[in-house]
Scaffold this motif. Structure first.
Motif, PDB file in Angstrom:
ATOM      1  N   GLY A  31      30.520  26.017  29.273  1.00 34.55           N
ATOM      2  CA  GLY A  31      31.212  26.595  30.420  1.00 34.55           C
ATOM      3  C   GLY A  31      31.682  28.010  30.140  1.00 34.55           C
ATOM      4  N   LYS A  32      31.528  28.449  28.878  1.00 36.43           N
ATOM      5  CA  LYS A  32      31.977  29.801  28.513  1.00 36.43           C
ATOM      6  C   LYS A  32      30.793  30.754  28.330  1.00 36.43           C
ATOM      7  N   VAL A  33      31.140  32.050  28.318  1.00 34.14           N
ATOM      8  CA  VAL A  33      30.146  33.092  28.082  1.00 34.14           C
ATOM      9  C   VAL A  33      30.612  33.946  26.902  1.00 34.14           C
ATOM     10  N   LEU A  34      29.723  34.158  25.947  1.00 32.28           N
ATOM     11  CA  LEU A  34      30.053  34.995  24.790  1.00 32.28           C
ATOM     12  C   LEU A  34      29.271  36.302  24.863  1.00 32.28           C
ATOM     13  N   LEU A  35      29.949  37.377  24.472  1.00 32.54           N
ATOM     14  CA  LEU A  35      29.320  38.692  24.439  1.00 32.54           C
ATOM     15  C   LEU A  35      29.305  39.207  23.003  1.00 32.54           C
ATOM     16  N   ARG A  36      28.093  39.477  22.469  1.00 32.21           N
ATOM     17  CA  ARG A  36      27.979  40.063  21.130  1.00 32.21           C
ATOM     18  C   ARG A  36      27.944  41.573  21.289  1.00 32.21           C
ATOM     19  N   LYS A  37      28.898  42.246  20.671  1.00 32.40           N
ATOM     20  CA  LYS A  37      28.990  43.694  20.814  1.00 32.40           C
ATOM     21  C   LYS A  37      29.443  44.296  19.492  1.00 32.40           C
ATOM     22  N   ASN A  38      28.678  45.237  18.985  1.00 34.83           N
ATOM     23  CA  ASN A  38      28.992  45.881  17.696  1.00 34.83           C
ATOM     24  C   ASN A  38      29.264  44.835  16.629  1.00 34.83           C
ATOM     25  N   GLY A  39      28.448  43.798  16.619  1.00 36.32           N
ATOM     26  CA  GLY A  39      28.566  42.784  15.572  1.00 36.32           C
ATOM     27  C   GLY A  39      29.681  41.774  15.790  1.00 36.32           C
ATOM     28  N   VAL A  40      30.464  41.939  16.853  1.00 37.55           N
ATOM     29  CA  VAL A  40      31.580  41.022  17.106  1.00 37.55           C
ATOM     30  C   VAL A  40      31.257  40.149  18.327  1.00 37.55           C
ATOM     31  N   LEU A  41      31.621  38.871  18.237  1.00 40.24           N
ATOM     32  CA  LEU A  41      31.377  37.954  19.338  1.00 40.24           C
ATOM     33  C   LEU A  41      32.692  37.705  20.075  1.00 40.24           C
ATOM     34  N   LYS A  42      32.723  38.066  21.390  1.00 45.38           N
ATOM     35  CA  LYS A  42      33.945  37.886  22.176  1.00 45.38           C
ATOM     36  C   LYS A  42      33.652  37.002  23.380  1.00 45.38           C
ATOM     37  N   THR A  43      34.675  36.355  23.902  1.00 49.88           N
ATOM     38  CA  THR A  43      34.495  35.613  25.142  1.00 49.88           C
ATOM     39  C   THR A  43      34.494  36.595  26.310  1.00 49.88           C
ATOM     40  N   LEU A  44      33.460  36.491  27.132  1.00 48.13           N
ATOM     41  CA  LEU A  44      33.388  37.357  28.313  1.00 48.13           C
ATOM     42  C   LEU A  44      33.949  36.561  29.501  1.00 48.13           C
ATOM     43  N   ARG A  45      35.112  36.972  29.964  1.00 49.32           N
ATOM     44  CA  ARG A  45      35.734  36.227  31.065  1.00 49.32           C
ATOM     45  C   ARG A  45      35.313  36.787  32.412  1.00 49.32           C
ATOM     46  N   LYS A  46      35.659  36.043  33.448  1.00 43.60           N
ATOM     47  CA  LYS A  46      35.236  36.462  34.795  1.00 43.60           C
ATOM     48  C   LYS A  46      35.805  37.820  35.177  1.00 43.60           C
ATOM     49  N   LYS A  47      37.024  38.068  34.842  1.00 43.17           N
ATOM     50  CA  LYS A  47      37.719  39.321  35.178  1.00 43.17           C
ATOM     51  C   LYS A  47      37.249  39.946  36.485  1.00 43.17           C
ATOM     52  N   GLY A  48      35.970  40.310  36.482  1.00 37.65           N
ATOM     53  CA  GLY A  48      35.452  40.988  37.659  1.00 37.65           C
ATOM     54  C   GLY A  48      35.425  40.106  38.892  1.00 37.65           C
ATOM     55  N   TYR A  49      36.042  38.931  38.815  1.00 36.29           N
ATOM     56  CA  TYR A  49      35.917  38.012  39.939  1.00 36.29           C
ATOM     57  C   TYR A  49      36.618  38.510  41.193  1.00 36.29           C
ATOM     58  N   VAL A  50      36.205  37.922  42.307  1.00 37.27           N
ATOM     59  CA  VAL A  50      36.768  38.319  43.584  1.00 37.27           C
ATOM     60  C   VAL A  50      37.988  37.478  43.872  1.00 37.27           C
ATOM     61  N   HIS A  51      39.156  37.963  43.551  1.00 42.46           N
ATOM     62  CA  HIS A  51      40.330  37.300  44.099  1.00 42.46           C
ATOM     63  C   HIS A  51      40.685  38.041  45.372  1.00 42.46           C
ATOM     64  N   ARG A  52      41.739  37.622  46.016  1.00 50.36           N
ATOM     65  CA  ARG A  52      42.000  38.167  47.344  1.00 50.36           C
ATOM     66  C   ARG A  52      42.216  39.672  47.319  1.00 50.36           C
ATOM     67  N   LYS A  53      42.506  40.222  46.153  1.00 54.04           N
ATOM     68  CA  LYS A  53      42.768  41.647  46.083  1.00 54.04           C
ATOM     69  C   LYS A  53      41.544  42.446  45.649  1.00 54.04           C
ATOM     70  N   SER A  54      40.727  41.821  44.825  1.00 47.59           N
ATOM     71  CA  SER A  54      39.803  42.637  44.046  1.00 47.59           C
ATOM     72  C   SER A  54      38.827  43.447  44.900  1.00 47.59           C
ATOM     73  N   ARG A  55      38.469  42.938  46.066  1.00 44.57           N
ATOM     74  CA  ARG A  55      37.456  43.651  46.847  1.00 44.57           C
ATOM     75  C   ARG A  55      37.956  45.015  47.297  1.00 44.57           C
ATOM     76  N   GLU A  56      39.249  45.158  47.344  1.00 38.81           N
ATOM     77  CA  GLU A  56      39.774  46.458  47.741  1.00 38.81           C
ATOM     78  C   GLU A  56      39.449  47.516  46.710  1.00 38.81           C
ATOM     79  N   LYS A  57      39.296  47.054  45.485  1.00 36.28           N
ATOM     80  CA  LYS A  57      39.006  48.011  44.410  1.00 36.28           C
ATOM     81  C   LYS A  57      37.524  48.347  44.368  1.00 36.28           C
ATOM     82  N   SER A  58      36.706  47.384  44.759  1.00 34.83           N
ATOM     83  CA  SER A  58      35.270  47.596  44.521  1.00 34.83           C
ATOM     84  C   SER A  58      34.588  48.176  45.736  1.00 34.83           C
TER      85      SER A  58
END
Lengths: 331, 331
Positions: free
Chosen positions: A304-331
């Motif tokens: 259920g998770k997504v990992l991002l390998r970047k510069n040799g480091v593995l991090k969890t890539l979270r939704k962040k960019g998701y559309v909550h009720r506010k986010s569309r105003e930014k995009s």
């Protein structure tokens, strides 16, 4: 322009889809899908949220809304057939602009022979467009985000982040030392995105593909696939395809463009490794770039998770960019 | 409330329609209509145009929007199955109100087992709701407004003008000497209209019926039938059914309520004389009043027109009550 002359203006003279029984001109439209499944989605654009006078011309508003809807169908593997358009029109908006919005929708709809079959028009309020799109897919052949399997590889079409960078150029006048032609290309990727319809339809040759369109950012879409399929997805930052022009942009914005800005309307999918050469062949036929960016695995604790390998480091890539009720105003 | 917890709140736990393949949770919804035709309509409500805080409570907004959409399907003879709801939510609107709007939609949808299968949510702007409704009808059995034939009689369900009078009471505080209970009934007809779904479905026993729902006023709907069917329609003012309560209203408003205000969501139809006893029987079974108000004829010079006989005088009844880009603000 009263509603009747307006409808006369936008009503198709002929319908191209033979599945249509009754288009505009009764209480509702009628179609006959026969042996196929019907796929349906709705997308809404609001002035000041999804666009402003500065970011889109009237015909581009219609074009882009149509692209967003066609992209949803492409992500389901469905062939687009019909649309219904509901518009709320502010009193001060010139009739010519309204007709331009519809002609922008039609311009892209015409590429695929998609017919306008209904809608609703209201005066007053804020310019708001709601488009319902209808397509068909052979029974059981829809592309679900729940179809990723351990062992699959992850691919994306096109380049990611262009639309976000283009919008940044339009809105924020950020200092970017990059040829004007490159800037215009990025801006066009925001204003007139190309949904990957042909590629998605040709993909039908392949038995199983999990597919999402990248409307809310790669991070969001991958998380949706990982969650729906109950798998772990890992991608490699170095493999994520970006336009050369993005190298001129502030480094701290790059991750935002690539993973969170979304609205490139590219596709992200997972497919069995053995089927990827076929995917590449189909992409070449459709004139679309396709890039392997990671793989799918099974991990009881981290499914259920997504990992991002970047510069040799593995991090969890979270939704962040998701559309909550506010986010569309930014995009 | 971000979009995800919002979707969790409104997402059905189970779907009731066995034609549904995939509901909320992918890029689009999927259904399989099998042997039936698909009927689809969209209707949009905007704050300040179709309702205000003074005329409708949040749950009534949802209920009434659902009623308007179900009424469109009833007018096509279609059984309602699914809906998609697109909402634009102003920042200052409490989450509880948004959920109330959805629960109002659901309340009426539940009466018919209609499932919510998709939508779109946007923050910002003016409260705007766009509902796409999908239904089914046996192949070739949809009720078209082009099916009126010379020799038919014209009928309507229920009483006309109640919703218009109710809205007048809400908005204009007009002096009406009428029992409070009667006033409340009229207001309820505006706030919580009943679409004639059951009656419309039972009408399937009859081979041919031309049908419209009275959303934009009887004058408009009859003109649409006359134009689509290329016939002349004549109705008798004395026969048009109105509630007793309307006798307390200013006489000069009565024609407006009966012919132009609309939004009663009753049905108007034409049917062969020989089939009318069956229509009456079906109406009785469905608990709906049905009244013969006129007839259909052929008149080369006047086909497409509607005549109103009133106090011994025959006048042309024009659309007037039609929805041009301004009119909805009034109604």
């Amino acid at each position: 322009m009263d509603e009747f002359s307006f409808i006369d203006n936008i009503k198709p003279n002929t319908y191209r889809q033979n599945k249509l029984i009754k288009g505009i001109g009764d209480d509702a439209a009628i179609f006959r899908m026969g042996n196929e499944d019907t796929v349906i989605a709705v997308d809404t654009f609001v002035e000041g949220v999804h666009f402003t006078k500065e970011t889109l011309e009237p015909w581009q508003i219609g074009y882009r809304l149509m692209a967003a809807n066609l992209s949803d169908l492409a992500a389901m593997g469905a062939a687009p057939l019909f649309y219904l358009a509901s518009v709320v029109i502010p009193d001060e908006l010139p009739d010519a602009d309204v007709l331009q919005i519809f002609s922008g929708m039609k311009k892209l709809a015409d590429v695929y022979g998609v017919d306008l079959i209904g809608g609703d028009t209201t005066s007053g309020g804020l310019l708001t467009l709601s488009l319902t799109i209808i397509g068909s897919v052979p029974v059981g052949k829809a592309r679900l985000r729940s179809d990723a399997r351990p062992g699959d590889l992850v691919f994306v079409t096109g380049t990611l982040g262009d639309a976000g960078a283009g919008l940044d150029l339009l809105l924020n006048n950020i200092p970017v030392n990059c040829p004007e032609a490159e800037k215009r290309k990025l801006i066009k990727r925001h204003q007139l995105p190309t949904p990957r319809v042909e590629f998605a339809l040709k993909l039908r040759e392949i038995g199983r593909v999990a597919l999402n369109d990248i409307s809310d950012g790669l991070a969001n879409e991958l998380n949706e696939i990982a969650a729906s399929s109950n798998v772990l997805i890992e991608i490699d930052d170095a493999l994520v395809p970006v336009s050369k022009a993005l190298s001129h942009f502030p480094k701290e914005r790059l991750d935002y463009y690539k993973y969170f800005a979304g609205e490139d309307f590219e596709l992200v999918g997972t497919v069995a490794k053995s089927d990827f050469p076929k995917v590449e062949e189909i992409a070449a036929e459709a004139g679309v770039r396709v890039t392997e960016i990671g793989f799918v695995s099974y991990n009881k604790e981290r499914n259920g998770k997504v990992l991002l390998r970047k510069n040799g480091v593995l991090k969890t890539l979270r939704k962040k960019g998701y559309v909550h009720r506010k986010s569309r105003e930014k995009s």
